[in-house]
Design an enzyme around this catalytic site. Structure first.
Site, short mmCIF file in Angstrom:
data_model
loop_
_atom_site.label_atom_id
_atom_site.label_comp_id
_atom_site.label_asym_id
_atom_site.label_seq_id
_atom_site.Cartn_x
_atom_site.Cartn_y
_atom_site.Cartn_z
N TYR A 190 0.88 -1.27 0.01
CA TYR A 190 -0.02 0.11 -0.04
C TYR A 190 0.91 1.21 0.12
CZ TYR A 190 -3.72 3.33 1.50
OH TYR A 190 -4.62 4.42 1.36
N LYS A 210 0.90 4.07 -3.09
CA LYS A 210 0.69 5.42 -2.73
C LYS A 210 1.77 6.38 -3.09
CE LYS A 210 -3.66 4.56 -2.29
NZ LYS A 210 -4.50 5.35 -3.21
#
Length: 276
Positions: free
Chosen positions: A176, A180
């Protein structure tokens, strides 16, 4: 302060969470059309029905579309449908993404999981930028009329959904955080490439938000709610509508000189950590 958002929006991930809140906010703010795109067509249809009940433009139209952002052809079909229905795209919000379900340290990270995050969060965003840009480059420049004066505000605006993890690292969520960070790099690069074409590209970088994605993260880590209360200075997570408010400003003519930035909306969480 009227945002003068009377154009056409394309919102991916609009079946739930932040994307849904953004689609509904455009309808309420006066957009003449919103393409409500999601992998789950039934969810998109539900959002479309809700948007029609709160729309303020007398000519408002919602266009629910099924889209798989990892598939270039699927994205192109979405964009083609938008142009056929509305002739142009003024605001493109790339909200489709996948979040954290399992917490693992880097030495237990799985390549298959990283690939899944990369396909949706990064390549999915890239696919949408590429396809929408082809339309925006060829459409006329919009004009803002304010206090008896008018100024040009560009051909279109692209807004990517990043995360406060676009700037910081959190333990045990390598895929993640990595993807990002990549979304922020993509945003900056696209902003440079598209500025000569009068297209702005920015990102919104939320912290924890009351969405199904965060619910899934909590299910994977029961200690998360207490951690949230401890480290968020405002002592609560955001509501999707609070994120949508910032999205609307960032895509409106009121932010016409802003490009290549990520706006952190996290209740002050990152104030207490070192950012990059």
């Amino acid at each position: 302060m009227a945002l003068q958002l009377n154009g056409v929006a394309v919102v991916t991930g609009a079946g739930s969470g932040i994307g849904k809140a953004v689609a509904l906010a455009y309808a309420a703010e006066g957009a003449r059309g919103v393409v409500i795109a999601d992998l789950n067509l039934e969810a998109a249809l539900q959002t479309a029905r809700e948007s029609e009940s709160i729309a303020t433009s007398p000519t408002y139209r919602a266009l629910p579309v099924a889209v798989d952002v990892t598939d270039e052809k699927s994205v192109d079909r979405m964009v083609t449908a938008a142009v056929q229905a509305f002739d142009r795209i003024d605001y493109s919000v790339n909200s489709a993404g996948i979040g954290v379900k399992h917490h693992k340290p880097v030495y237990k990270a799985e390549v298959s999981e990283m690939n899944a995050f990369w396909q949706v969060n990064v390549l999915g965003t890239l696919n949408c930028i590429k396809s929408v840009t082809k339309v925006m480059k060829s459409q006329s420049v919009s004009t803002l009329n304010k206090q008896g004066k008018s100024r040009q505000v560009g051909r279109g605006v692209i807004l990517n959904v990043g995360s406060c993890n676009s700037y910081i690292a959190t333990p045990d969520i390598v895929p993640y955080t990595t993807t990002k960070h990549a979304v922020m790099g993509l945003t900056k690069s696209a902003a440079l490439d598209l500025a000569p074409h009068e297209i702005r590209v920015n990102a919104i970088c939320p912290g924890w938000v009351n969405t199904p994605m965060v619910t899934a993260a909590i299910n994977g880590n029961p200690d998360l709610p207490e951690m949230m209360r401890t480290i968020i200075p405002m002592s609560r997570i955001a509501e999707p509508e609070e994120i949508a408010d910032v999205v609307l400003f960032m895509t409106s003519p009121r932010s016409s000189y802003v490009t290549g930035v990520g706006w952190v909306v996290d209740g002050g969480t990152t104030l207490q950590v070192q950012t990059c």
